[in-house]
Design a protein around this motif. Sequence first.
Motif, PDB file in Angstrom:
ATOM      1  N   ASN A 210      -1.850   5.480  13.207  1.00 51.43           N
ATOM      2  CA  ASN A 210      -0.691   5.847  12.391  1.00 51.43           C
ATOM      3  C   ASN A 210      -0.191   7.269  12.659  1.00 51.43           C
ATOM      4  OD1 ASN A 210      -0.899   3.316  11.403  1.00 51.43           O
ATOM      5  ND2 ASN A 210      -1.460   3.875   9.319  1.00 51.43           N
TER       6      ASN A 210
ATOM      7  N   VAL B   8      -0.877  -6.577  10.687  1.00 50.99           N
ATOM      8  CA  VAL B   8      -2.324  -6.429  10.863  1.00 50.99           C
ATOM      9  C   VAL B   8      -2.588  -5.218  11.755  1.00 50.99           C
ATOM     10  CG1 VAL B   8      -2.359  -8.105  12.787  1.00 50.99           C
ATOM     11  CG2 VAL B   8      -4.476  -7.619  11.543  1.00 50.99           C
ATOM     12  N   GLY B   9      -3.641  -4.484  11.429  1.00 51.91           N
ATOM     13  CA  GLY B   9      -4.012  -3.339  12.262  1.00 51.91           C
ATOM     14  C   GLY B   9      -4.774  -3.819  13.495  1.00 51.91           C
TER      15      GLY B   9
ATOM     16  N   ASP C 283       0.814  -1.213   0.000  1.00 53.32           N
ATOM     17  CA  ASP C 283       0.000   0.000   0.000  1.00 53.32           C
ATOM     18  C   ASP C 283       0.851   1.267   0.000  1.00 53.32           C
ATOM     19  OD1 ASP C 283       0.953  -0.486   2.556  1.00 53.32           O
ATOM     20  OD2 ASP C 283      -1.010  -0.825   3.437  1.00 53.32           O
TER      21      ASP C 283
END
Length: 277
Positions: free
Chosen positions: A170, A138-139, A72
Motif C-alpha cells: 500500500n 484481495v491482497g 475498512d
Amino acid sequence: MRVIILKNADEVAKWSAYQIAKKILKFNPTKEKPFVLGLPTGSTPLATYKELINLYNEKILSFENIVTFNMDEYVGLKPEDPQSYHYFMNENFFKYIDIKKENINILNGCAEDLEKECEDYENKIKAAGGIQLFLGGVGEDGHIAFNEPGSSLSSHTRDKDLTYDTILANSRFFDNDIEKVPKWALTIGVGTLMDSKEVMILANGYKKARAVYHGVEGGVNHLWTISALQLHRRAVLVIDEMAASDIKVKTYRYFKEIEAKNLNLEEYKKYLIELAK
Ligand SMILES: N[C@@H]1[C@@H](O)[C@H](O)[C@@H](COP(=O)(O)O)O[C@@H]1O
C-alpha cells in the motif's frame, strides 16, 4: 463457490458491475426496503466503480435506495486526508452517483473509542438487515478487507495491525514511503463477510494468482483468509486470465465450461437494460 474467469481487468470490471446492477434491480429497493451493499477500496474495484457510474449515467441504475458499508479504514487518518478510504470512496464513486449521504457508512479511524466504533458498526449492519452483497478485493497474501494472515475466520469488526507485506504493497499510495503508511486499521472481520448474503471478490493480474489459488484450491486456512469463502453460501470470485495462472488446468477448464453461457458481456448488458424497464 463460483469462479468467473474473464479475458482482462476491463471485462472483470464490466461483469462485476453488471452483476451488482442485476442484484440491485431484481431486489427493487425502496426507501423502506433499501439494498445494503458492502464496498471495498484498492485499485482493483476502481474500474468496477467506473462501470457502475456509467450504468447510473445511462439511467439503468439508481443508488437512491442503497445503503453502503465500507470494509475498512486506516486508524489515524481524517476523512479529508487524501489517503483515507473516506476520501477514496467519495472521489472515486460517491460524488458521481445519487446516493444519499446518510446512507453511506465508513468506519471512523479517528474515533476516540475504537472498540466502541467497531461494535457500533456491526450493530448498524445488523440494524440495516445485514449486507445483501459484499464486494471485495484481495491482497497478494490472500487478505480480504484488512484480515491479515492469521485472522480469525469468525472475526467481526475490530482493529488490526497491518503486516509488512500489506504496508509495503500500500506504500504506492503514500509516495512509496512505507513510513507514511498507517500501521493500523479498522476492518470488518471474516465473519462479517461470511454473514452477508452474497460475497463477490475481484482479482486481476499475476500478483494475485497465488491468493486465487489458495481461495479456490487450497484448504480453508486462516493464513489465507480468502479461503473462508469456500464456506460461504454464495461466493463468487471474478478474475482475469492472469490471476488464474496458478490454478490447475483442470480447475480452470471446469469453471470456464460451467460458466460459459454467463460470460457474454454484451448479452448481459442487454439483459440489464430490459430489467431496468
Ligand atoms: N484493505 C485493502 C483491501 O480491501 C484490498 O483488497 C487490498 C488489495 O488492493 P488492490 O486492489 O489495490 O490490489 O488492499 C488493501 O489492503
